[in-house]
Design a protein around this motif. Structure first.
Motif, PDB file in Angstrom:
ATOM      1  N   GLY A 118      -6.515  35.472  20.411  1.00  0.00           N
ATOM      2  CA  GLY A 118      -6.828  34.543  21.488  1.00  0.00           C
ATOM      3  C   GLY A 118      -6.492  35.084  22.858  1.00  0.00           C
ATOM      4  N   VAL A 119      -5.276  35.624  23.020  1.00  0.00           N
ATOM      5  CA  VAL A 119      -4.866  36.072  24.345  1.00  0.00           C
ATOM      6  C   VAL A 119      -5.650  37.299  24.783  1.00  0.00           C
ATOM      7  CG1 VAL A 119      -2.975  37.581  23.561  1.00  0.00           C
ATOM      8  CG2 VAL A 119      -2.872  36.548  25.828  1.00  0.00           C
ATOM      9  N   ASN A 120      -6.006  38.170  23.859  1.00  0.00           N
ATOM     10  CA  ASN A 120      -6.773  39.357  24.248  1.00  0.00           C
ATOM     11  C   ASN A 120      -8.214  39.006  24.605  1.00  0.00           C
ATOM     12  OD1 ASN A 120      -5.323  42.150  24.043  1.00  0.00           O
ATOM     13  ND2 ASN A 120      -4.458  40.907  22.395  1.00  0.00           N
ATOM     14  N   PHE A 121      -8.795  38.046  23.914  1.00  0.00           N
ATOM     15  CA  PHE A 121     -10.131  37.578  24.309  1.00  0.00           C
ATOM     16  C   PHE A 121     -10.072  36.918  25.688  1.00  0.00           C
ATOM     17  CE2 PHE A 121     -11.285  37.022  19.549  1.00  0.00           C
ATOM     18  CZ  PHE A 121     -11.619  38.367  19.470  1.00  0.00           C
ATOM     19  N   ILE A 122      -9.017  36.140  25.942  1.00  0.00           N
ATOM     20  CA  ILE A 122      -8.851  35.488  27.248  1.00  0.00           C
ATOM     21  C   ILE A 122      -8.712  36.532  28.352  1.00  0.00           C
ATOM     22  CG2 ILE A 122      -7.219  34.155  28.645  1.00  0.00           C
ATOM     23  CD1 ILE A 122      -6.710  32.428  26.149  1.00  0.00           C
ATOM     24  N   VAL A 123      -7.886  37.544  28.115  1.00  0.00           N
ATOM     25  CA  VAL A 123      -7.675  38.591  29.109  1.00  0.00           C
ATOM     26  C   VAL A 123      -8.980  39.303  29.437  1.00  0.00           C
ATOM     27  CG1 VAL A 123      -6.679  40.904  29.398  1.00  0.00           C
ATOM     28  CG2 VAL A 123      -5.227  38.999  28.702  1.00  0.00           C
ATOM     29  N   THR A 124      -9.749  39.647  28.409  1.00  0.00           N
ATOM     30  CA  THR A 124     -11.018  40.334  28.637  1.00  0.00           C
ATOM     31  C   THR A 124     -11.988  39.477  29.434  1.00  0.00           C
ATOM     32  OG1 THR A 124     -10.811  41.665  26.622  1.00  0.00           O
ATOM     33  CG2 THR A 124     -13.022  41.351  27.497  1.00  0.00           C
ATOM     34  N   ILE A 125     -12.118  38.214  29.058  1.00  0.00           N
ATOM     35  CA  ILE A 125     -13.068  37.324  29.729  1.00  0.00           C
ATOM     36  C   ILE A 125     -12.659  37.069  31.178  1.00  0.00           C
ATOM     37  CG2 ILE A 125     -13.977  34.970  29.773  1.00  0.00           C
ATOM     38  CD1 ILE A 125     -13.864  35.039  26.684  1.00  0.00           C
ATOM     39  N   ILE A 126     -11.388  36.743  31.403  1.00  0.00           N
ATOM     40  CA  ILE A 126     -10.934  36.443  32.761  1.00  0.00           C
ATOM     41  C   ILE A 126     -11.036  37.674  33.655  1.00  0.00           C
ATOM     42  CG2 ILE A 126      -8.899  35.887  34.143  1.00  0.00           C
ATOM     43  CD1 ILE A 126      -8.083  33.887  32.078  1.00  0.00           C
ATOM     44  N   TYR A 127     -10.676  38.838  33.112  1.00  0.00           N
ATOM     45  CA  TYR A 127     -10.722  40.044  33.934  1.00  0.00           C
ATOM     46  C   TYR A 127     -12.143  40.338  34.401  1.00  0.00           C
ATOM     47  CZ  TYR A 127     -10.456  44.811  35.565  1.00  0.00           C
ATOM     48  OH  TYR A 127     -10.574  45.932  36.346  1.00  0.00           O
ATOM     49  N   TRP A 128     -13.086  40.370  33.467  1.00  0.00           N
ATOM     50  CA  TRP A 128     -14.442  40.754  33.839  1.00  0.00           C
ATOM     51  C   TRP A 128     -15.184  39.647  34.584  1.00  0.00           C
ATOM     52  CZ3 TRP A 128     -15.329  45.635  34.082  1.00  0.00           C
ATOM     53  CH2 TRP A 128     -14.626  46.503  33.245  1.00  0.00           C
ATOM     54  N   ALA A 129     -14.720  38.423  34.450  1.00  0.00           N
ATOM     55  CA  ALA A 129     -15.353  37.325  35.169  1.00  0.00           C
ATOM     56  C   ALA A 129     -14.822  37.162  36.590  1.00  0.00           C
ATOM     57  CB  ALA A 129     -15.162  36.016  34.395  1.00  0.00           C
ATOM     58  N   PHE A 130     -13.512  37.453  36.798  1.00  0.00           N
ATOM     59  CA  PHE A 130     -12.905  37.137  38.090  1.00  0.00           C
ATOM     60  C   PHE A 130     -12.175  38.296  38.775  1.00  0.00           C
ATOM     61  CE2 PHE A 130     -12.815  33.205  35.509  1.00  0.00           C
ATOM     62  CZ  PHE A 130     -13.580  32.382  36.320  1.00  0.00           C
ATOM     63  N   LEU A 131     -11.747  39.303  38.021  1.00  0.00           N
ATOM     64  CA  LEU A 131     -10.833  40.291  38.592  1.00  0.00           C
ATOM     65  C   LEU A 131     -11.345  41.726  38.563  1.00  0.00           C
ATOM     66  CD1 LEU A 131      -7.615  38.917  36.835  1.00  0.00           C
ATOM     67  CD2 LEU A 131      -8.378  38.426  39.172  1.00  0.00           C
ATOM     68  N   SER A 132     -12.538  41.957  38.074  1.00  0.00           N
ATOM     69  CA  SER A 132     -13.014  43.326  37.880  1.00  0.00           C
ATOM     70  C   SER A 132     -13.244  44.077  39.185  1.00  0.00           C
ATOM     71  CB  SER A 132     -14.306  43.323  37.061  1.00  0.00           C
ATOM     72  OG  SER A 132     -15.309  42.555  37.703  1.00  0.00           O
ATOM     73  N   GLY A 133     -13.308  43.344  40.308  1.00  0.00           N
ATOM     74  CA  GLY A 133     -13.564  44.000  41.588  1.00  0.00           C
ATOM     75  C   GLY A 133     -12.339  44.636  42.212  1.00  0.00           C
ATOM     76  N   ILE A 134     -11.143  44.337  41.700  1.00  0.00           N
ATOM     77  CA  ILE A 134      -9.923  44.886  42.298  1.00  0.00           C
ATOM     78  C   ILE A 134      -9.737  46.337  41.874  1.00  0.00           C
ATOM     79  CG2 ILE A 134      -8.851  42.611  42.375  1.00  0.00           C
ATOM     80  CD1 ILE A 134      -7.206  43.373  39.947  1.00  0.00           C
ATOM     81  N   SER A 135      -9.008  47.097  42.701  1.00  0.00           N
ATOM     82  CA  SER A 135      -8.754  48.494  42.379  1.00  0.00           C
ATOM     83  C   SER A 135      -7.777  48.595  41.212  1.00  0.00           C
ATOM     84  CB  SER A 135      -8.181  49.222  43.598  1.00  0.00           C
ATOM     85  OG  SER A 135      -6.951  48.628  44.001  1.00  0.00           O
ATOM     86  N   VAL A 136      -7.893  49.669  40.441  1.00  0.00           N
ATOM     87  CA  VAL A 136      -7.043  49.848  39.264  1.00  0.00           C
ATOM     88  C   VAL A 136      -6.275  51.152  39.381  1.00  0.00           C
ATOM     89  CG1 VAL A 136      -8.543  48.503  37.757  1.00  0.00           C
ATOM     90  CG2 VAL A 136      -8.927  50.954  37.984  1.00  0.00           C
ATOM     91  N   ALA A 137      -5.108  51.176  38.759  1.00  0.00           N
ATOM     92  CA  ALA A 137      -4.268  52.372  38.818  1.00  0.00           C
ATOM     93  C   ALA A 137      -4.791  53.470  37.908  1.00  0.00           C
ATOM     94  CB  ALA A 137      -2.834  52.014  38.427  1.00  0.00           C
ATOM     95  N   SER A 138      -5.468  53.104  36.840  1.00  0.00           N
ATOM     96  CA  SER A 138      -5.982  54.088  35.880  1.00  0.00           C
ATOM     97  C   SER A 138      -7.198  53.501  35.185  1.00  0.00           C
ATOM     98  CB  SER A 138      -4.904  54.450  34.856  1.00  0.00           C
ATOM     99  OG  SER A 138      -5.448  55.155  33.763  1.00  0.00           O
ATOM    100  N   VAL A 139      -8.328  54.185  35.262  1.00  0.00           N
ATOM    101  CA  VAL A 139      -9.538  53.706  34.595  1.00  0.00           C
ATOM    102  C   VAL A 139      -9.372  53.685  33.082  1.00  0.00           C
ATOM    103  CG1 VAL A 139     -11.983  54.165  34.175  1.00  0.00           C
ATOM    104  CG2 VAL A 139     -11.063  54.359  36.492  1.00  0.00           C
TER     105      VAL A 139
END
Length: 283
Positions: A133-154
């Motif tokens: 559940g938590v990993n599906f939530i993390v994936t969905i929320i990240y790509w829906a709302f947070l994917s535009g932020i810079s990341v430390a490591s691709v």
């Protein structure tokens, strides 16, 4: 095993009814316990190595490493595969077997040997459900709302926000542990734990802004509270349906291959659903 929705809507399925210990020792698709232990070991080592690597990278970029749900989810994945590995090893070497414990799953019309399911099976079951559940939530929320932020490591970003869900989907399909509809409560409890942790960090003046426009207890407490309540009360049960759906897809594919059974539950009452059955497992 798999069930109808009518079968799932029973209070006993908030807990750990109608499962066999053997569900934790072999795959839905093959009966070798040794091969299953090797699979569990590979998944654990893969996740552990990646998690150590991403932790080293992210601790430098984000000093308050423990504040982020992605990091929680990543290490929960490690814990899940560690517990699953230890239980599979136990199943490989355990000599305590009776005639019914070799039945595969709790098939309708068969006596389900719930007595061989112990506390560590329950723990593994809960952690599996919460981890998915938590990993599906993390994936969905990240790509829906947070994917535009810079990341430390691709590579670390891909592992935390893509591979995390891929690994859980793979595990749901390979394992034979059932996913109960009412077990959404364990996903919600995980979410509640994380929310309380962020509130503690905010109250201690350690960190208040966790995710811009989503979880910021200082700048947007109302929005943050609404997001948290919505995710715990509504989002977690809905996301759990993803796990439940993959479980039923697994059962549908297995049933289409001829390994199914339809009858009544071990209580003797009619069950409009079905439970998957399997041949006797091999060492």
């Amino acid at each position: 095993m798999a069930t109808s929705c009518g079968y799932e809507f029973q209070l006993k399925h908030f807990a750990f009814a109608d499962a066999s210990a053997s569900d934790f020792y072999v795959s839905q698709w093959f009966n070798s316990k040794i091969l299953f232990v090797l699979y569990r070991a590979f998944m654990f080592l893969y996740c552990l190595i990646w998690s150590i690597n991403t932790t080293i990278i992210l601790v430098e970029a984000y000093p308050i490493y423990v504040a982020y749900l992605s990091n929680w989810a990543e290490w929960t994945l490690v814990v899940h595969f560690l517990l699953a590995l230890l239980v599979a090893i136990y199943g490989l070497f355990s000599q305590s077997r009776d005639s019914t414990s070799t039945e595969v799953g709790c098939c309708p019309g068969n006596q389900c040997n719930n007595g061989d399911v112990r506390w560590f099976h329950h723990l593994t079951w809960v952690v599996l459900t919460a981890t998915a559940g938590v990993n599906f939530i993390v994936t969905i929320i990240y790509w829906a709302f947070l994917s535009g932020i810079s990341v430390a490591s691709v590579p670390a970003n891909v592992h935390q926000h893509i591979m995390n869900s891929v690994l859980m989907i793979l595990d749901i399909f390979i394992s034979r542990i059932p996913i109960r509809l009412f077990h959404f409560i364990y996903v919600s409890l995980y979410g509640l734990t994380y929310v309380l942790f962020t509130a503690i960090l905010h109250g201690a003046d350690v960190k208040s802004a966790f995710y811009t426009n989503l979880l910021d207890w200082e700048s947007a407490p109302g929005i943050s509270a609404g997001v948290c309540v919505g995710l715990i009360v509504v989002g977690s049960p809905i996301i759990h349906l993803v796990s439940f759906g993959f479980y039923h897809l697994r059962a549908f594919i297995a049933r289409s291959g001829g390994c199914s059974s339809t009858s009544s539950e071990n209580s003797g009452e009619d069950n409009s659903g079905f439970e998957m059955s399997h041949p006797k497992e091999d060492v």
